[in-house]
Design a protein around this motif. Structure first.
Motif, PDB file in Angstrom:
ATOM      1  N   ALA A  53       4.165   9.232  -2.602  1.00  0.00           N
ATOM      2  CA  ALA A  53       2.756   8.915  -2.410  1.00  0.00           C
ATOM      3  C   ALA A  53       2.574   7.481  -1.930  1.00  0.00           C
ATOM      4  O   ALA A  53       1.649   7.187  -1.182  1.00  0.00           O
ATOM      5  N   THR A  54       3.453   6.583  -2.352  1.00  0.00           N
ATOM      6  CA  THR A  54       3.353   5.184  -1.954  1.00  0.00           C
ATOM      7  C   THR A  54       4.743   4.657  -1.639  1.00  0.00           C
ATOM      8  O   THR A  54       5.753   5.225  -2.064  1.00  0.00           O
ATOM      9  N   VAL A  55       4.793   3.560  -0.932  1.00  0.00           N
ATOM     10  CA  VAL A  55       6.076   2.950  -0.604  1.00  0.00           C
ATOM     11  C   VAL A  55       6.670   2.270  -1.827  1.00  0.00           C
ATOM     12  O   VAL A  55       7.861   2.358  -2.094  1.00  0.00           O
ATOM     13  N   MET A  56       5.820   1.607  -2.599  1.00  0.00           N
ATOM     14  CA  MET A  56       6.266   0.929  -3.806  1.00  0.00           C
ATOM     15  C   MET A  56       5.714   1.667  -5.010  1.00  0.00           C
ATOM     16  O   MET A  56       4.565   2.115  -5.000  1.00  0.00           O
ATOM     17  N   PRO A  57       6.501   1.797  -6.081  1.00  0.00           N
ATOM     18  CA  PRO A  57       5.987   2.493  -7.263  1.00  0.00           C
ATOM     19  C   PRO A  57       4.830   1.713  -7.894  1.00  0.00           C
ATOM     20  O   PRO A  57       4.871   0.495  -8.002  1.00  0.00           O
ATOM     21  N   ILE A  58       3.804   2.437  -8.266  1.00  0.00           N
ATOM     22  CA  ILE A  58       2.627   1.822  -8.870  1.00  0.00           C
ATOM     23  C   ILE A  58       2.524   2.301 -10.312  1.00  0.00           C
ATOM     24  O   ILE A  58       2.565   3.498 -10.581  1.00  0.00           O
ATOM     25  N   THR A  59       2.426   1.350 -11.210  1.00  0.00           N
ATOM     26  CA  THR A  59       2.203   1.698 -12.610  1.00  0.00           C
ATOM     27  C   THR A  59       0.893   1.063 -13.034  1.00  0.00           C
ATOM     28  O   THR A  59       0.585  -0.060 -12.683  1.00  0.00           O
TER      29      THR A  59
END
Length: 95
Positions: A53-59
């Motif tokens: 869903a995104t290039v960088m993991p989002i928390t």
């Protein structure tokens, strides 16, 4: 798929765009460049790549889901013309 001047003029007409005779060859070249880039992307093997869903993991830090009364009853009732027993007082409309 190659785009020619006739196709650019037709698509411009369908899109209700007015193009001059000097603009058509330029747009034809631009569209052919874009289609060339798409062909390059289609040549890339992506069978082993996992969808993301995104290039960088989002928390995200989530707050606790706690039901509260807001602790502002007195502030809200201060705006009322009249309040009784912790509620808005309104005129009786049903006999």
């Amino acid at each position: 798929m190659a785009v020619d001047d006739k196709m650019v003029a037709r698509v411009a007409g369908l899109a209700r765009l007015t193009l001059s005779a000097q603009e058509v060859p330029h747009l034809t070249a631009e569209l052919n460049n874009i289609l060339g880039w798409i062909d390059q992307l289609q040549a890339v093997e992506t069978g082993d790549v996992q969808p993301m869903a995104t290039v960088m993991p989002i928390t995200r830090d989530w707050r606790a889901d706690v039901v509260t009364d807001g602790a502002i009853q007195s502030d809200v009732l201060a705006n009322a013309p009249e309040a009784r027993h912790g509620f808005f007082a309104v005129p009786k409309v049903i006999e």
